[in-house]
Scaffold this motif. Structure first.
Motif, mmCIF file in Angstrom:
data_model
loop_
_atom_site.group_PDB
_atom_site.id
_atom_site.type_symbol
_atom_site.label_atom_id
_atom_site.label_comp_id
_atom_site.label_asym_id
_atom_site.label_seq_id
_atom_site.Cartn_x
_atom_site.Cartn_y
_atom_site.Cartn_z
ATOM 1 N N PRO A 194 41.285 -22.906 -2.420
ATOM 2 C CA PRO A 194 40.524 -22.081 -1.475
ATOM 3 C C PRO A 194 39.581 -22.902 -0.594
ATOM 4 O O PRO A 194 39.409 -22.607 0.594
ATOM 5 C CB PRO A 194 39.748 -21.117 -2.379
ATOM 6 C CG PRO A 194 40.498 -21.109 -3.664
ATOM 7 C CD PRO A 194 41.045 -22.490 -3.811
ATOM 8 N N TYR A 236 38.451 -13.636 -9.626
ATOM 9 C CA TYR A 236 37.456 -14.222 -10.527
ATOM 10 C C TYR A 236 37.379 -13.384 -11.790
ATOM 11 O O TYR A 236 37.460 -12.161 -11.754
ATOM 12 C CB TYR A 236 36.092 -14.376 -9.853
ATOM 13 C CG TYR A 236 35.358 -13.095 -9.519
ATOM 14 C CD1 TYR A 236 34.500 -12.489 -10.436
ATOM 15 C CD2 TYR A 236 35.498 -12.507 -8.262
ATOM 16 C CE1 TYR A 236 33.825 -11.318 -10.116
ATOM 17 C CE2 TYR A 236 34.819 -11.338 -7.937
ATOM 18 C CZ TYR A 236 33.980 -10.759 -8.869
ATOM 19 O OH TYR A 236 33.318 -9.600 -8.555
ATOM 20 N N GLU A 271 37.176 -12.801 -2.458
ATOM 21 C CA GLU A 271 37.321 -12.783 -3.906
ATOM 22 C C GLU A 271 37.341 -11.350 -4.425
ATOM 23 O O GLU A 271 36.691 -10.466 -3.865
ATOM 24 C CB GLU A 271 36.169 -13.526 -4.576
ATOM 25 C CG GLU A 271 36.090 -15.004 -4.247
ATOM 26 C CD GLU A 271 34.891 -15.660 -4.902
ATOM 27 O OE1 GLU A 271 35.045 -16.200 -6.012
ATOM 28 O OE2 GLU A 271 33.802 -15.604 -4.304
ATOM 29 N N ARG A 283 45.850 -16.292 -7.307
ATOM 30 C CA ARG A 283 45.465 -16.163 -5.901
ATOM 31 C C ARG A 283 46.628 -15.643 -5.072
ATOM 32 O O ARG A 283 47.796 -15.915 -5.380
ATOM 33 C CB ARG A 283 45.045 -17.528 -5.336
ATOM 34 C CG ARG A 283 43.884 -18.185 -6.069
ATOM 35 C CD ARG A 283 43.815 -19.654 -5.761
ATOM 36 N NE ARG A 283 42.695 -20.299 -6.419
ATOM 37 C CZ ARG A 283 42.689 -21.566 -6.812
ATOM 38 N NH1 ARG A 283 43.748 -22.326 -6.588
ATOM 39 N NH2 ARG A 283 41.627 -22.088 -7.403
ATOM 40 N N CYS A 332 41.156 -14.702 -3.761
ATOM 41 C CA CYS A 332 41.038 -15.361 -5.063
ATOM 42 C C CYS A 332 40.537 -14.368 -6.112
ATOM 43 O O CYS A 332 39.682 -13.533 -5.820
ATOM 44 C CB CYS A 332 40.040 -16.519 -5.002
ATOM 45 S SG CYS A 332 40.440 -17.761 -3.784
ATOM 46 N N TYR A 352 45.300 -7.285 -5.167
ATOM 47 C CA TYR A 352 45.305 -8.473 -4.295
ATOM 48 C C TYR A 352 45.843 -8.114 -2.913
ATOM 49 O O TYR A 352 45.263 -8.479 -1.886
ATOM 50 C CB TYR A 352 46.179 -9.576 -4.898
ATOM 51 C CG TYR A 352 45.501 -10.455 -5.903
ATOM 52 C CD1 TYR A 352 44.775 -11.573 -5.500
ATOM 53 C CD2 TYR A 352 45.583 -10.188 -7.265
ATOM 54 C CE1 TYR A 352 44.165 -12.401 -6.424
ATOM 55 C CE2 TYR A 352 44.973 -11.004 -8.199
ATOM 56 C CZ TYR A 352 44.261 -12.111 -7.776
ATOM 57 O OH TYR A 352 43.642 -12.923 -8.691
ATOM 58 N N THR A 394 43.275 -19.734 -11.036
ATOM 59 C CA THR A 394 44.332 -20.050 -10.074
ATOM 60 C C THR A 394 45.208 -18.840 -9.756
ATOM 61 O O THR A 394 46.306 -18.991 -9.214
ATOM 62 C CB THR A 394 45.211 -21.208 -10.588
ATOM 63 O OG1 THR A 394 45.735 -20.869 -11.875
ATOM 64 C CG2 THR A 394 44.395 -22.482 -10.701
ATOM 65 N N CYS A 428 43.443 -15.873 2.284
ATOM 66 C CA CYS A 428 43.557 -16.061 0.844
ATOM 67 C C CYS A 428 42.630 -15.086 0.128
ATOM 68 O O CYS A 428 41.494 -14.868 0.568
ATOM 69 C CB CYS A 428 43.199 -17.507 0.482
ATOM 70 S SG CYS A 428 43.145 -17.867 -1.289
#
Length: 240
Positions: A181, A123, A193, A160, A121, A109, A158, A119
């Motif tokens: 997001p 998946y 992502e 993130r 995210c 991340y 969630t 941000c």
């Protein structure tokens, strides 16, 4: 006194007594390996099991752990909002307390959060859930994309990493965590992502079913669509 954190990890908790100690035992070494000061904020959403007692022990043993307690059960969005308000780091990581989010993904991340992003995210490329939950999630994601135009691969995840500056004017409502997001994008933020590891739940039970995951989320799409049309950019003030 612990050093001021650069990274705040916000973890809403509701009846996860058996997951909390294993989670911190796995999470803390990963955070230590990042080479930056950190804090973990557990937000106890009026749990009715022994979560409060477990969290008290964890906070007593680790000064970088903080516990926020809700007087009444208010949901995951409220848990995140309380954590955002208390977070001191310039970066805020949100994750679940059920051990399904893998702490080993955290360095990825941070590597993915480029200077132009607000941000990142996650998946779940290979989801560890039954076919009915996967079907409900796919249905919700398609409907969401049609209404909001936001084509996130996995809006229900969630896990993130967010710059705290992007959270300052985020509207707080029941269901906010599903659309975070999208709300950030509506305010002019940029979102990326990455694929993450999804693990099966070992202890406790899921707090979400078809009724509170699918139908409520579909109804919320229309409110978020209205907000997209009215949102103000957070970067509207000149730095000069």
């Amino acid at each position: 006194m612990p050093e001021a954190p650069q990274l705040s990890v916000v973890i809403p908790v509701y009846n996860e007594q058996d997951n909390l100690e294993p989670l911190l035992a796995e999470l803390a070494p990963v955070l230590d390996g990042l080479g930056r000061p950190w804090e973990v904020l557990f937000v106890n959403d009026a749990s009715t099991d022994a979560s409060a007692q477990v969290l008290a022990r964890l906070a007593a043993a680790e000064p970088r752990v903080r516990v926020i307690t809700h007087r009444i059960n208010s949901g995951e969005s409220a848990g995140q909002a309380s954590g955002f308000r208390a977070a001191r780091g310039e970066l805020v990581l949100t994750m679940d307390a059920d051990l399904q989010n893998d702490p080993a993904d955290i360095p990825r991340y941070l590597a993915a959060l480029r200077a132009d992003l607000d941000c990142v995210c996650g998946y779940r490329a290979e989801r560890q859930e039954g076919w009915l939950r996967r079907f409900a999630s796919r249905t919700a994601n398609r409907f969401r994309a049609a209404i909001t135009g936001d084509r996130l691969r996995d809006a229900g995840c969630t896990y993130r990493l967010i710059r705290r500056r992007a959270l300052v004017e985020i509207p707080v409502f029941n269901g906010m965590h599903r659309f975070l997001p999208t709300l950030i994008k509506a305010q002019g933020g940029r979102v990326a992502e990455i694929p993450i590891n999804d693990r099966p739940r070992q202890f406790g039970v899921s707090k979400y079913g078809i009724n509170n995951r699918l139908w409520r989320g579909l109804a919320d799409c229309f409110g978020v669509r209205w907000y997209q049309r009215r949102a103000l950019r957070v970067d509207r003030v000149s730095e000069d």
